[in-house]
Design a protein around this motif. Structure first.
Motif, PDB file in Angstrom:
ATOM      1  N   GLY A 139     -11.054   7.745   0.415  1.00 15.42           N
ATOM      2  CA  GLY A 139     -10.586   8.489   1.576  1.00 15.42           C
ATOM      3  C   GLY A 139      -9.801   7.663   2.567  1.00 15.42           C
ATOM      4  N   GLY A 140      -9.860   8.061   3.859  1.00 11.19           N
ATOM      5  CA  GLY A 140      -9.050   7.431   4.883  1.00 11.19           C
ATOM      6  C   GLY A 140      -9.804   6.477   5.777  1.00 11.19           C
ATOM      7  N   THR A 141     -11.054   6.141   5.419  1.00  7.66           N
ATOM      8  CA  THR A 141     -11.845   5.189   6.197  1.00  7.66           C
ATOM      9  C   THR A 141     -11.751   3.811   5.568  1.00  7.66           C
ATOM     10  OG1 THR A 141     -13.403   6.947   6.779  1.00  7.66           O
ATOM     11  CG2 THR A 141     -14.135   4.680   7.119  1.00  7.66           C
TER      12      THR A 141
ATOM     13  N   ASP B 220       8.631  -2.106 -18.353  1.00  9.34           N
ATOM     14  CA  ASP B 220       7.869  -2.773 -19.407  1.00  9.34           C
ATOM     15  C   ASP B 220       6.995  -3.843 -18.767  1.00  9.34           C
ATOM     16  OD1 ASP B 220       6.884  -3.762 -21.797  1.00  9.34           O
ATOM     17  OD2 ASP B 220       8.615  -5.069 -22.120  1.00  9.34           O
ATOM     18  N   GLY B 221       5.825  -3.420 -18.321  1.00  9.40           N
ATOM     19  CA  GLY B 221       4.922  -4.332 -17.642  1.00  9.40           C
ATOM     20  C   GLY B 221       3.734  -3.567 -17.111  1.00  9.40           C
ATOM     21  N   ALA B 222       2.965  -4.215 -16.265  1.00 12.59           N
ATOM     22  CA  ALA B 222       1.765  -3.602 -15.705  1.00 12.59           C
ATOM     23  C   ALA B 222       2.079  -3.012 -14.335  1.00 12.59           C
ATOM     24  CB  ALA B 222       0.656  -4.645 -15.585  1.00 12.59           C
ATOM     25  N   PRO B 223       1.973  -1.682 -14.161  1.00 10.50           N
ATOM     26  CA  PRO B 223       2.145  -1.079 -12.836  1.00 10.50           C
ATOM     27  C   PRO B 223       0.841  -1.159 -12.042  1.00 10.50           C
ATOM     28  CG  PRO B 223       1.959   0.646 -14.500  1.00 10.50           C
ATOM     29  CD  PRO B 223       1.840  -0.665 -15.223  1.00 10.50           C
ATOM     30  N   VAL B 224       0.962  -1.547 -10.770  1.00 12.35           N
ATOM     31  CA  VAL B 224      -0.196  -1.752  -9.901  1.00 12.35           C
ATOM     32  C   VAL B 224       0.141  -1.182  -8.526  1.00 12.35           C
ATOM     33  CG1 VAL B 224      -1.816  -3.472  -8.978  1.00 12.35           C
ATOM     34  CG2 VAL B 224      -0.575  -3.960 -11.097  1.00 12.35           C
ATOM     35  N   PHE B 225      -0.867  -0.655  -7.827  1.00 10.35           N
ATOM     36  CA  PHE B 225      -0.627  -0.292  -6.437  1.00 10.35           C
ATOM     37  C   PHE B 225      -1.786  -0.752  -5.568  1.00 10.35           C
ATOM     38  CE2 PHE B 225      -2.964   3.395  -7.979  1.00 10.35           C
ATOM     39  CZ  PHE B 225      -3.713   3.863  -6.902  1.00 10.35           C
ATOM     40  N   PHE B 226      -1.454  -1.067  -4.323  1.00 11.09           N
ATOM     41  CA  PHE B 226      -2.457  -1.357  -3.304  1.00 11.09           C
ATOM     42  C   PHE B 226      -2.436  -0.196  -2.332  1.00 11.09           C
ATOM     43  CE2 PHE B 226      -3.916  -2.808   0.811  1.00 11.09           C
ATOM     44  CZ  PHE B 226      -5.066  -3.515   0.490  1.00 11.09           C
ATOM     45  N   SER B 227      -3.609   0.437  -2.138  1.00 11.34           N
ATOM     46  CA  SER B 227      -3.689   1.603  -1.248  1.00 11.34           C
ATOM     47  C   SER B 227      -4.527   1.264  -0.024  1.00 11.34           C
ATOM     48  CB  SER B 227      -4.295   2.804  -1.989  1.00 11.34           C
ATOM     49  OG  SER B 227      -4.251   3.957  -1.178  1.00 11.34           O
ATOM     50  N   TRP B 228      -3.893   1.271   1.131  1.00 12.56           N
ATOM     51  CA  TRP B 228      -4.582   1.035   2.391  1.00 12.56           C
ATOM     52  C   TRP B 228      -4.988   2.402   2.977  1.00 12.56           C
ATOM     53  CZ3 TRP B 228      -1.717   2.984   6.607  1.00 12.56           C
ATOM     54  CH2 TRP B 228      -0.373   3.247   6.344  1.00 12.56           C
ATOM     55  N   PRO B 229      -5.924   2.439   3.931  1.00 15.31           N
ATOM     56  CA  PRO B 229      -6.514   3.722   4.358  1.00 15.31           C
ATOM     57  C   PRO B 229      -5.647   4.556   5.298  1.00 15.31           C
ATOM     58  CG  PRO B 229      -7.606   1.918   5.475  1.00 15.31           C
ATOM     59  CD  PRO B 229      -6.681   1.290   4.468  1.00 15.31           C
ATOM     60  N   SER B 230      -4.518   5.031   4.774  1.00 10.93           N
ATOM     61  CA  SER B 230      -3.731   6.027   5.500  1.00 10.93           C
ATOM     62  C   SER B 230      -4.554   7.300   5.652  1.00 10.93           C
ATOM     63  CB  SER B 230      -2.441   6.323   4.736  1.00 10.93           C
ATOM     64  OG  SER B 230      -1.818   7.496   5.227  1.00 10.93           O
TER      65      SER B 230
ATOM     66  N   VAL C 111      -2.820   6.150  14.156  1.00  9.90           N
ATOM     67  CA  VAL C 111      -3.991   5.680  13.412  1.00  9.90           C
ATOM     68  C   VAL C 111      -3.544   4.868  12.202  1.00  9.90           C
ATOM     69  CG1 VAL C 111      -6.077   6.360  12.160  1.00  9.90           C
ATOM     70  CG2 VAL C 111      -5.327   7.676  14.157  1.00  9.90           C
ATOM     71  N   ASP C 112      -2.539   5.358  11.495  1.00 14.00           N
ATOM     72  CA  ASP C 112      -2.024   4.634  10.335  1.00 14.00           C
ATOM     73  C   ASP C 112      -1.413   3.296  10.745  1.00 14.00           C
ATOM     74  OD1 ASP C 112      -2.846   6.643   8.686  1.00 14.00           O
ATOM     75  OD2 ASP C 112      -0.884   7.027   7.791  1.00 14.00           O
ATOM     76  N   GLU C 113      -0.781   3.261  11.912  1.00 15.89           N
ATOM     77  CA  GLU C 113      -0.217   1.986  12.386  1.00 15.89           C
ATOM     78  C   GLU C 113      -1.301   0.920  12.524  1.00 15.89           C
ATOM     79  OE1 GLU C 113       3.838   1.876  14.635  1.00 15.89           O
ATOM     80  OE2 GLU C 113       2.279   2.635  15.962  1.00 15.89           O
ATOM     81  N   GLN C 114      -2.446   1.302  13.078  1.00 16.96           N
ATOM     82  CA  GLN C 114      -3.544   0.343  13.197  1.00 16.96           C
ATOM     83  C   GLN C 114      -4.125   0.022  11.834  1.00 16.96           C
ATOM     84  OE1 GLN C 114      -4.508  -1.252  16.112  1.00 16.96           O
ATOM     85  NE2 GLN C 114      -5.599  -2.513  14.609  1.00 16.96           N
ATOM     86  N   SER C 115      -4.169   1.006  10.952  1.00 15.69           N
ATOM     87  CA  SER C 115      -4.749   0.808   9.624  1.00 15.69           C
ATOM     88  C   SER C 115      -3.971  -0.209   8.807  1.00 15.69           C
ATOM     89  CB  SER C 115      -4.824   2.136   8.868  1.00 15.69           C
ATOM     90  OG  SER C 115      -5.748   3.016   9.465  1.00 15.69           O
ATOM     91  N   ILE C 116      -2.645  -0.186   8.890  1.00 16.22           N
ATOM     92  CA  ILE C 116      -1.868  -1.139   8.102  1.00 16.22           C
ATOM     93  C   ILE C 116      -2.031  -2.547   8.663  1.00 16.22           C
ATOM     94  CG2 ILE C 116       0.304  -0.813   9.373  1.00 16.22           C
ATOM     95  CD1 ILE C 116      -0.136  -1.417   5.560  1.00 16.22           C
ATOM     96  N   ILE C 117      -2.237  -2.653   9.961  1.00 14.24           N
ATOM     97  CA  ILE C 117      -2.524  -3.969  10.551  1.00 14.24           C
ATOM     98  C   ILE C 117      -3.871  -4.476  10.047  1.00 14.24           C
ATOM     99  CG2 ILE C 117      -3.057  -5.184  12.704  1.00 14.24           C
ATOM    100  CD1 ILE C 117      -1.068  -3.308  14.108  1.00 14.24           C
ATOM    101  N   ASP C 118      -4.872  -3.603  10.085  1.00 10.53           N
ATOM    102  CA  ASP C 118      -6.218  -3.990   9.652  1.00 10.53           C
ATOM    103  C   ASP C 118      -6.266  -4.311   8.162  1.00 10.53           C
ATOM    104  OD1 ASP C 118      -7.041  -3.545  12.254  1.00 10.53           O
ATOM    105  OD2 ASP C 118      -7.864  -1.548  11.841  1.00 10.53           O
TER     106      ASP C 118
ATOM    107  N   HIS D 159       7.152   0.857   0.739  1.00  9.73           N
ATOM    108  CA  HIS D 159       7.861   1.951   1.390  1.00  9.73           C
ATOM    109  C   HIS D 159       7.396   2.106   2.826  1.00  9.73           C
ATOM    110  CE1 HIS D 159       8.349   6.494   2.137  1.00  9.73           C
ATOM    111  NE2 HIS D 159       9.554   5.955   2.226  1.00  9.73           N
ATOM    112  N   SER D 160       8.358   2.322   3.726  1.00 16.00           N
ATOM    113  CA  SER D 160       8.075   2.733   5.091  1.00 16.00           C
ATOM    114  C   SER D 160       7.102   1.790   5.795  1.00 16.00           C
ATOM    115  CB  SER D 160       7.562   4.176   5.079  1.00 16.00           C
ATOM    116  OG  SER D 160       7.443   4.712   6.365  1.00 16.00           O
ATOM    117  N   MET D 161       5.976   2.327   6.281  1.00 13.85           N
ATOM    118  CA  MET D 161       5.001   1.524   7.001  1.00 13.85           C
ATOM    119  C   MET D 161       4.353   0.475   6.099  1.00 13.85           C
ATOM    120  SD  MET D 161       1.879   2.932   9.411  1.00 13.85           S
ATOM    121  CE  MET D 161       2.934   3.977  10.425  1.00 13.85           C
TER     122      MET D 161
END
Length: 359
Positions: free
Chosen positions: A57-59, A157-167, A176-183, A209-211
């Motif tokens: 979730g978003g926490t 041709d490789g390994a796709p990976v993503f990092f998901s922060w709590p938007s 709220v998202d602005e503080q979340s990306i900092i944290d 992308h973006s933020m």
């Protein structure tokens, strides 16, 4: 290579024109082996708290969770599309035959995650890895879907990976998202450091992308100092519509990013309504905006995407427009620089070169 050459190359990388029976990756769950759609396995790391709705979730969590997801690509998938149900199509239920859909989430320990990631990288001819960091107003599931769609559309041709922060995945939760990306930055920094050291990838491609570009750019600025040897594995940094103040970007981040030694590509547009609103909120131009304040600097390849057809908001062209995806294909599959890529024309701003998509 012209666009015809691109079409031939992308179909070759995908194993031919997809007819709905393309065999899934070896990492895909066996229950999907005979499915009439493509299954794209994607690795993930997240500092979101676990949730019963869509996995996470978003926490914010104090720790990083790892694992793999499986995402469907429908047989009639259109490049750049994130097919999903909509009221205007009178479809209200997801089906993998018709939608880019999160099928499963498989959590893993850190050790198991990196062992599996190394194994996947080892299978690839160029030992490549693509890491995506999403922006504001994005759920975990949508981050997974976008990563799979980009990797598939690029024929990566490789390994796709993503990092998901709590938007928060809510339009009105921008602050709220602005503080979340900092944290989230310490966790992103830890994860990227571990990826560089433990994945055995020889070619690491980064897209934000973006933020999300704020978190990635600040992370890379730090790692360029603390991990000067490991960052040499990074072959390309792509900042798409970065929601970063132009002054911070040009005066603080770019000098640090140059120390990476990797090419940096910035996509900007004058039709990006989301960044125009961000400019009003912050009282200053954003690095992803075009026009008179376009960021054109030594060490940055700036691509003006204003001529690209977009939706009303004009903020997601990096992933949903064919010509931008085609341009990125040259970056992640051949490390081809802007002056050698098709469909771009050179221009000058304050005697500095940048490139513009042809109309």
């Amino acid at each position: 290579m012209d666009e015809t050459g691109f079409d031939e190359a992308i179909n070759s990388q995908r194993g031919g024109h997809f007819d709905g029976t393309h065999p899934p990756s070896q990492n895909a769950p066996t229950s999907y082996a005979s499915a009439p759609y493509k299954v794209v396995p994607v690795f993930f790391a997240t500092d979101r708290e676990k949730s019963t709705s869509d996995g996470f979730g978003g926490t914010r969590s104090d720790t990083i969770s790892y694992g793999e997801v499986a995402v469907s690509i429908p047989r009639d998938h259109q490049m750049g599309a994130l097919e999903n149900p909509s009221w205007w199509s009178l479809r209200f239920t997801e089906t993998p035959q018709r939608d880019v859909m999160l099928l499963s989430i498989s959590p893993a320990s850190s050790d198991a995650f990196f062992a599996s990631l190394r194994a996947q990288v080892q299978k690839c001819k160029r030992k490549s890895l693509l890491l995506f960091v999403h922006g504001y107003h994005v759920s975990f599931a949508d981050a997974a879907r976008r990563t799979a769609q980009i990797a598939y559309d690029l024929g990566f041709d490789g390994a796709p990976v993503f990092f998901s922060w709590p938007s928060q995945d809510r339009m009105l939760a921008y602050m709220v998202d602005e503080q979340s990306i900092i944290d989230a930055q310490p966790h992103l920094e830890q994860f990227l450091r571990d990826v560089l050291k433990q994945s055995n990838a020889e070619n690491v491609y980064l897209i934000a992308h973006s933020m999300g570009s704020r978190g990635l750019a600040r992370t890379l600025a730090a790692l360029a100092v603390t991990e000067p040897k490991e960052v040499k594995r990074i072959k390309e940094v792509i900042l798409a519509a970065p929601d970063i103040g132009t002054i911070e970007f040009t005066e603080q981040l770019v000098p640090a990013l140059r120390k990476l030694g990797a090419p940096i590509t910035l996509y900007a547009s004058s039709n990006d309504r989301a960044l125009a609103l961000s400019e009003q909120l912050h009282g200053g131009k954003r690095a992803g905006e075009s026009g008179d304040h376009l960021v054109v600097l030594n060490g940055i390849e700036t691509i003006d995407a204003s001529n690209t057809d977009t939706d009303f908001v004009g903020h997601s062209y990096y992933g949903d427009r064919r010509n931008v995806l085609a341009d990125m294909w040259y970056l992640v599959n051949g490390d081809v620089r802007a002056q050698q890529r098709c469909c771009l024309k050179p221009s000058l701003l304050h005697s500095q070169p940048y490139w513009v998509f042809l109309k």
